[in-house]
Structures are given as C-alpha cells and as structure tokens.
Write a protein that holds these residues in place. Sequence first.
Motif, PDB file in Angstrom:
ATOM      1  N   THR A 367       0.846  -1.197   0.000  1.00 23.50           N
ATOM      2  CA  THR A 367       0.000   0.000   0.000  1.00 23.50           C
ATOM      3  C   THR A 367       0.882   1.248   0.000  1.00 23.50           C
ATOM      4  OG1 THR A 367      -1.651  -1.228   1.258  1.00 23.50           O
ATOM      5  CG2 THR A 367      -1.864   1.183   1.227  1.00 23.50           C
ATOM      6  N   TYR A 368       1.944   1.178   0.795  1.00 20.27           N
ATOM      7  CA  TYR A 368       2.836   2.324   0.896  1.00 20.27           C
ATOM      8  C   TYR A 368       3.545   2.612  -0.431  1.00 20.27           C
ATOM      9  CZ  TYR A 368       6.732   5.236   2.481  1.00 20.27           C
ATOM     10  OH  TYR A 368       7.633   6.246   2.619  1.00 20.27           O
ATOM     11  N   VAL A 369       4.096   1.585  -1.063  1.00 20.30           N
ATOM     12  CA  VAL A 369       4.877   1.844  -2.279  1.00 20.30           C
ATOM     13  C   VAL A 369       4.009   2.267  -3.461  1.00 20.30           C
ATOM     14  CG1 VAL A 369       6.788   0.342  -1.606  1.00 20.30           C
ATOM     15  CG2 VAL A 369       4.953  -0.580  -3.037  1.00 20.30           C
ATOM     16  N   LEU A 370       2.702   2.044  -3.362  1.00 23.16           N
ATOM     17  CA  LEU A 370       1.813   2.506  -4.431  1.00 23.16           C
ATOM     18  C   LEU A 370       1.183   3.856  -4.109  1.00 23.16           C
ATOM     19  CD1 LEU A 370      -0.170  -0.755  -5.359  1.00 23.16           C
ATOM     20  CD2 LEU A 370       1.600   0.382  -6.713  1.00 23.16           C
ATOM     21  N   SER A 371       1.358   4.327  -2.885  1.00 19.51           N
ATOM     22  CA  SER A 371       0.587   5.506  -2.470  1.00 19.51           C
ATOM     23  C   SER A 371       1.165   6.778  -3.080  1.00 19.51           C
ATOM     24  CB  SER A 371       0.534   5.595  -0.948  1.00 19.51           C
ATOM     25  OG  SER A 371       1.814   5.851  -0.434  1.00 19.51           O
ATOM     26  N   TYR A 375       4.945   6.317  -5.491  1.00 23.23           N
ATOM     27  CA  TYR A 375       4.798   5.401  -6.628  1.00 23.23           C
ATOM     28  C   TYR A 375       6.031   5.418  -7.529  1.00 23.23           C
ATOM     29  CZ  TYR A 375       2.786   3.287 -10.823  1.00 23.23           C
ATOM     30  OH  TYR A 375       2.544   2.495 -11.909  1.00 23.23           O
ATOM     31  N   TYR A 379       7.517   1.825  -6.846  1.00 19.11           N
ATOM     32  CA  TYR A 379       6.910   0.867  -7.769  1.00 19.11           C
ATOM     33  C   TYR A 379       7.422   1.034  -9.199  1.00 19.11           C
ATOM     34  CZ  TYR A 379       3.618  -2.203  -9.990  1.00 19.11           C
ATOM     35  OH  TYR A 379       3.078  -3.226 -10.714  1.00 19.11           O
TER      36      TYR A 379
ATOM     37  N   ASP B 277      -6.764   7.888  -1.892  1.00 20.47           N
ATOM     38  CA  ASP B 277      -5.460   7.724  -2.527  1.00 20.47           C
ATOM     39  C   ASP B 277      -5.606   6.421  -3.293  1.00 20.47           C
ATOM     40  OD1 ASP B 277      -2.872   7.190  -3.234  1.00 20.47           O
ATOM     41  OD2 ASP B 277      -2.009   7.703  -1.291  1.00 20.47           O
ATOM     42  N   ARG B 279      -4.033   4.754  -5.530  1.00 26.64           N
ATOM     43  CA  ARG B 279      -2.913   3.839  -5.780  1.00 26.64           C
ATOM     44  C   ARG B 279      -3.053   3.115  -7.132  1.00 26.64           C
ATOM     45  NH1 ARG B 279      -4.426   0.524  -1.485  1.00 26.64           N
ATOM     46  NH2 ARG B 279      -6.200   1.942  -1.278  1.00 26.64           N
TER      47      ARG B 279
ATOM     48  N   ILE C  11      -1.459   4.485   6.181  1.00 26.35           N
ATOM     49  CA  ILE C  11      -1.359   3.330   5.283  1.00 26.35           C
ATOM     50  C   ILE C  11      -2.312   2.226   5.742  1.00 26.35           C
ATOM     51  CG2 ILE C  11       0.210   1.483   4.538  1.00 26.35           C
ATOM     52  CD1 ILE C  11       0.839   4.160   3.301  1.00 26.35           C
TER      53      ILE C  11
END
Lengths: 495, 484, 95
Positions: A367-371, A375, A379, B277, B279, C11
Amino acid sequence: MLTGLTLTEARAGLAARSFSARELAKAHLDAIARLNPALNAYITVLPEETVLAQADAADARYAAGTAGLMDGLPIGIKDLFCTKDIRTTAASPILADFVPPYESTVTARLLKEGAVFLGKTNLDEFAMGSANTSSAFGATTSPWRRTDAPDVALVPGGSSGGSSAAVAAGLALAATGTDTGGSIRQPAAYCGIVGLKPTYGRCSRWGVIAYASSLDQAGPMTRSVTDAGLMLEAMAGFDERDSTSASRPVPAFHKAVGKSVKGLRVGIPTEYRAPGLPEDVLAMWEQGIAWLREAGCEVVDVSLPHTRYGLTSYYIIAPAECSSNLARYDGIRFGKRVDAPSLDAVYEASRAAGFGPEVRSRILMGTYVLSAGYYDAYYLKAQKVRTLIRRDFEQAFETVDVLLTPTAPSAAFAQGENQNDPVQMYLNDIFTVPASLAGIPGLSVPVGLNGAGLPLGLQVLGRHFDEETVLSVGGALEAAAGFAHRPTLHAGAGA
Amino acid sequence: MSYVIEGQTGQWEIVVGLEVHAQVISHSKLFSGASTTFGGDPNTQVSLVDAAFPGMLPVINHECVAQAIRTGLGLNAQINLTSRFDRKNYFYADLPQGYQISQFEHPIVGTGTIAIELANGETRSIGITRLHLEQDAGKLLHDQDPTKSFVDLNRAGVALMEIVSEPDIRAPEEAGAYLRKLRQILRYLGTCDGNMEEGSMRADVNVSVRKTGEPFRTRCEIKNVNSIRFVMQAIEAEAARQVEIWENGGTVDQETRLFDHTKGETRTMRSKEDAHDYRYFPDPDLLPLVLEQDWVDSLKAALPELPDAKRARFQQEYGITFYDAGVLVAEQAVADYYEAVARGRDGKLAVSWVTGDLFAALNRTSNTIETSPVSAASLGKMLDLIADGTINGKIAKEVFEDMVETGEDPEAIVERKGLRQVTDTGAIDAAITAVLDKNADKLAEYRSGKDKLFGFFVGQVMKETKGKANPALVNEALLARLNG
Amino acid sequence: MSLDLATTRRIAKLARIGLEDAELEATTQKLNSILGWIDQLAEVNVDGVPPMVGTETEALRQREDVVNDGNCRDALLACAPETAGPFYTVPKVVE
C-alpha cells in the motif's frame, strides 16, 4: 515401498497391474495417518472413501485401457488451488472455512488425467514466506534432520513447504506448488526433491489464489526430473479464462529428459557468487559445473549485472500487487467476517483478524509503495529495474542455452531462525527471484547433502518457454548426482 | 460572454467540465460472461469473476472495445491503438474486487470534439479530453433494513465509458446542450442507450468560477448527477455558492460534493483531507490492449450517419430549414421515419406533417415514434393522395385522425368515408348556387364592396360539399360567380 | 525514506487493516527495516528504461460478447458470512 516410487514407476506398476490404484492410495493414506501429525504437511486430508473412490475409478480406467497421464497417481495439492467442494484456505484465518464452488484450471486438468487427490498441503499464508512458518494451521516441519542436531526441527522451505515435505516424506508421490519468487524451487531444494517453475503463462492461474499476479506460476514438485516433465504436461496448457495464459502447444516435456546435453552452452552468472555464500553451497555448485562439463556441455561465465537488485525490486512489486489482490478479502462475500458497527470497521476488524502478521506487513508495504508521492520512487522504479533484469537474461541467452546456479544460499534452517529479521528471511530468495521477475522457467534438482546431512539443490534456468532444454540439463545433473537420500522421517523408515 | 453572475465585486464567469459515465451496450460484462440486462433479479447476473472470488481473472469483452472505438470515432477523437488497464484501489461495499479496473495512464481514446448548438442558434465546440473503459460498480439498497445496507452486484462489472470534457463549458445551458448532444451521438452509434433514469448515463460535474481573463480557480466536483436538468441546476447553485465564498473573502476548497435537488443546493460529500489515494497501477492480470488500424478503419466504415451530417443532408436533400432538420435528427428513429415519408415526395410538406400532426398524435396517445399507430409508409401514401388531388389538405386531417385511431390504410379510409375530393365543376356550381340562394343578404354586402366575405362563401361552399370540394376549383368558380 | 507512526496509521487506514496502537510501533519498525534495505534501489540508473508491466509475452486476448456465466446466486451466497434474501449485507452505509 509403494510410497517411495516415482510417478513414472508407479504409472508403470499400475499399467502392468503389479498393484492397484486403490492399494497405492491406501498406502499413502496410511503414511499420512502415521506421519502427518509430526510433519503437518497437510492442512486438509480428504476422507478415505473419497480418495479410494477416485482410486477405484482409476483402476477401472486402467482395466478399460483409457488411463490418462496421471491416472491413479496419488498427489497432494497446495492449498492455494481452489478445489470444488473441498475447503481451500491459503493457510489463512480469513479463508479458514472457505469451500469454493469451482475447480482451478490446473487441478481440473490433473483430475482429467486421472490424478488421485489426497488432500491440501500446507503453505505460508497466502504463499508469502520462505519457511512455511506463517501458516494459520501451524508450521510444516521438514522430514529432514541435521546429523549434528537431530532434535532441532527444520523448515521445509516455503511457501510450498507442505508439498515439499509431503513428497520427500512419502505422503504423496508428487504435489503441486506455486512459485512467485522461489516458492517451488527453494522448498524443493530444502527437502531434496525436484521442483519446476515453468515459464510465466505456461500454467493457467485461473482458480489459483493470487499473491502477485505478474509473478505467480504453478508447477510440479516431484521425486525425479522425468516426473516433473510428466506432471507439467498434465498441468500446462492454454486457458481462455486467464488473459496471461500462453496460447502455445504443450510438448511432451518428459521426453526431454535423457536427451543428450552434449554441446549445450551452460552459463554461470558471475554475480551469483555472492560474498558470504557458504562453502558447501559453493562446492556443490562447482560439482554441478564439473558434471555438466563431463556430460559434454560447454561452460562459460556470463554476467547478469542487475541481479543484485532483483530481490529489492521483488519486495516492492510483489507486495504492491498483493496489497491490491488481497483487497477482495473484506468479509462480505466469502471468508471470515468480524462484526462491527460500520462498514469500515467491519473491513478493519475482519482484515486485522483474518490476516497473519507477515501478510499484514506485506499488504502495508505494498500500500505504501503505491501511495501518492511514493509510486515513482518505488513501484515504477522497481518495474524499470525489472526490465533491466529481464534484458540481462535475454542477453545471456543469446550466448548460452541455460544458466546453472545454486537454488538457495544455504540448506534448510531451523524453525524460528531468521524470524526476527525480515530482510535476512527475504535473502533466501536471492537466487530464485530474478527468474520470477523475468518470467523464465527454473528447475531445482537435488544434487547432494551438505556436511550436516541436509540436501542441497542446483537451479537450471532457461529461455522463455524452453522448459525442454531445462529438463534435459536437469536430467543430466540428476543422472550424474544419483541423489538417492531419504529424509529422517519418511514413510518407508522402520517399515 | 453569454452567462455571467453579477457579483458585488463585478462579473463572474463559470468554468465547467463534465465527466460522463456511459454504460456500454453489450450482452455481457466488460470482463465476465454475465448478462448486462437491466432489472434482473438481485445477484443473478453475477459470475464468480464479478463477485471477485479467490483466483478469478478478468478477460476483456471484444464488443466493449469495439463500442469504445465507435464512440471515439463518433466524437472525432484520436484512437489509441495501444492502451492499458489500471487498477484504481479503494474499498466500498459495491466494489467486490477492492479495486476498479479502469484506464488511467493510457486510455483507449484521446482528444476529440463535440459541436453544440444553443437556443439562440449559436454553435460552440467543446473539447473532449479522453474516453476510457472501466467497470461499473454494484448497487446498494439503503431502505430495506434499519441497520443494514443490501448489496446487489448485477451491475458490478458492466462496461462503462468515461467521457471527459475539457473545461470549455461556460453556461448551464451549454452543459445541457453538451449532454443532449453527447447522448444523441451515443444513441446514433448504438453504444449507450443514454437512459439517465436507469442510470445508464451519469455525470460528474466540475465547477469553478473566475473573473474574466483570470486563470482557473479551485474547482469542486459534483458527483453522480442523474438528469440534464439537475446538472444545469447544480451548476447554477454551485457557481453561486462559490461566488459568495470568494466575495466574502473566503477560499473555495477542492472537494467532492453532492447535489440535493429537493433543496436546490450542493453539499460536501468528501473533503480533500479524506480524499482517496487510489494507488493506480497497471493491472497485472491484463496485458496491454493492442488494436489493428485496419480493424479501426473497418469500424469507421460501418459507422452510421451521425446527427450533424444527417441534418446537413436533410436540409439539402429535402429543402427544409436548419431548425426543422435539427428537430428531425434529434432522435434517429424520428429521422428514419421522416426520411421514409419524405423520400421522393415534398420534403417540406412531410416535415410539417411529421413534426406537427404526427408528434401531436403521438403525444396525445402516449406513443413514441417506435410505437406510432401510423407507419411512415401510410403517412407517405396519404401525402401521395394529397399530391394527386384525391384529397385536399383539410380532408387529409380527417383521414390522418382516422389513421391514428384505426391504423388503417389512408386509401381505404378515403373510400370507406367517401372523402374523395370533388373536382366535378357541375357539382361545385350547384353547391355555389345553393349557398348564394341561402345568403342573398351577404351577397349584396359583398357586391357593395365587402370583399372580406369571400372567405365566408368559400367556407359555406366547402361545408355544402362536406369539405370534399377541390379548394382551387371552388375559388375559381366562386370568384367568377360573385363578380359575374 | 522512512515511515513515522502517522504514516503507518494512514497506510493501515488505506489498506483497511485495523492496527492497535500497541502494534503500530512494531509494524513501523518492521516496515522501516525493509524500506532501509529497499532504498539501495536508488543507486540503479534507469534513465530511458521502460517499466516492465507483467511479462508481456502477447497482446491482450479478447472474448466474444456472449452471456455464458452468472445465474449462480445460490452458490455465491452460500459462501457469504451474512446474507438477507437475495442480497449480501453490510452495516448501513450513509452517503
């Protein structure tokens, strides 16, 4: 011992009516009853009458001369494949009671070829792990023991650890696995069996519970390279229900084993000689190189310069995809639900209770690396590095036919080891992950024991959709190594 | 500048962009084989894929791709031969996957334009930013239980085209004209039925205000407005709200709002702080969508004639006015009807019958052009009867009403009722004699100079012949007798 | 880059995973130890390199527009933890 046969031997025995499928199945059910309590390789064992009914049907087909490729062969199914009317858990609390009303494409193909399902094998929760310790149904214990510490329980590898332990210990003639970053090859190496991750797109993903869609691939875990070829023939093939399934014919893979490897060029990736690689692993690798030379292969050094970034890219891409893939476990349409006053509270409570710690942290990482704001740095960067890794392989395969590497940087470790350092745990995948990222096939072959009596495996990597060459080279290694060791715990021991 | 808000600090201009969600006409869903039919039993049109069961995978529907391309071509837009699907991640009870499969970075259709026409006859061109394919969500029912919302996934996974306009719209009326024109084009193309009541076309409205010549100010998005009238009302209400905020020294916050049509105002739905968000990332279950130019060309060749082209052709071919042609092409079925009536006949006469008597009759009998009791062929035949002098215009009205009622052939009606026009001059003369005899006083008045009475005599003669006399012959004979 | 508690909380909220305050610290620490390691990716030069999206062995295959699925409500609803008549249920949502 019926539980010690290869698929090929068992099939010959069944065809010759030396024994019946019923006897074969019964022998395995007995072995499971005796050893599964210690190994915990199966999450679900099918009722005896169900298994024997399958076996009887197989016997009838042998009698009628209509036996399929896998007819009457008792196998374990990783509990990540949805099986119709058979509980399918992904080793997760959230699916603890999930009974799919559908059959995955791969298991349906195996059934069509007459395979007899014994039960659903244990795994790391949602296939996330390298030690099979994160299962909600308890860890699987390796049937192997160190000679210098026979009381220490070892991991069978992961995530397909239930499958590898079951095949090694004689609780199944073979088993299905899935491999996202090494989940077939590493447990195969840890348990002294053969594991094949086919080219991405070779086996349908329809009905296989997703971890990371662009990496997940099903494959066979067997006792011989020929068996791996045979079982892949049954599992593979185009599926119109999977948009990433390759529309290619399925060759007779098992016939590739035993073919001469004379003149094939074998690449040794120099970057895989990582500092700190244990002596025994290094020695086994050298031995493998020597065997292939003797078999007439030409061995050359190749460079895969971006390999060292494979693992970090993988631990961005896989969690990112998993964070999205696992959003469907929300307590509404299936699976565990924890009641709460609002919709968001139901989500949060169900998912907190339904996912174990490793799954939760991978979802959060993904979730973090796409937020927003991250990104590009994570990602997108990882996807670009993935391109570089794929190019490395493509370039290498311009000059060599296969690559030879160790499967894992060590032999099996003890349960509880590496548990507190996630990065240390992830490093287990260092040799298997790059091939997953590139989508190429990889085979782990057991080639010997280390000083502590634990099996070590070597990995053969090949070009996209060239499993046949991989199997040929794997067969040559197998023949040279003559690996016939059995684990401490196995169905034949003391019988 | 046609539409301005007079504020205390001067005139304000409004800036509006529209995001229209148009449900694609197809038999099955965008990524599954479940039916798209409207109004099915709850949760019957749901597959394992739509309900996002573990291990289920999407496979794209070829027809939905074709429909998006047809729409792009109809909007004179750029067709992207390579596009891609991305996942838009968020949790909601109507979204089984926990993400919507959409196209974020690489949409299937790029920039295009729509020409709109305003009430004063002016035309404007509104830019289209993009069109992309995405999945619709399921439906929640809130009124079935005091503590629960119920979930129906029949609509989940149906294909939508999201059509995004440039912020080119400057008046509520333009927004209305844009939506009507877009709907018209979609219906002509057969790519969306445009039915806003059933939710197959919905609009998100982006509104901001500014002083003339300024750059754009902060905009608000009004979600899910479900009629053209409400879109226009929502723009007015939202623009007025924003002007008031700016003029009172405040700032407009970028946020998502809802339009409450009963109160005629917008209210906050989500502020920026708890904005999603999403994503976005490329859907790893789907490969890039790559299309062949030849295939796109073949779709283009098979496109139906679109409203603007048809309107121009009608004007030219049938000699009717721009306005009338516009009325006719508003709906394709009407245009087709008209053309069937007008082809090979007097186009102007045809338009007056179709937009006059026929529309009135449809209205009165609660019919649509598709269910019209009078077929285009019958109406055409009736025009032929007028043209060859069998009946006159007045009798035609009577015949037409009979056709509406009985659905009978006009010739049969004429025969049955004996309405054939009287062209026998002897009979007309006899009728004139009878009328003049009965109205000696009026005749005297006429002859003493009261010319206006001519109409009276015509009427009386027509009455005497039960309306069947040929009016031209009556005029001629009457004039001769009166002045004789 | 490293996470603070507030980011972890945000998150977790985005991922709809309920975290007790007590878990927040340990989770943040674990994520940070992984992120610290992942940051070595920064040293790779990827100028002009396209991202690899999936394994891209073929173009997307398209299916015919036929209705051949659905009509399996009973089988679907049988898997649900809670239903009401023909519907799935959730706590009342206010829009």
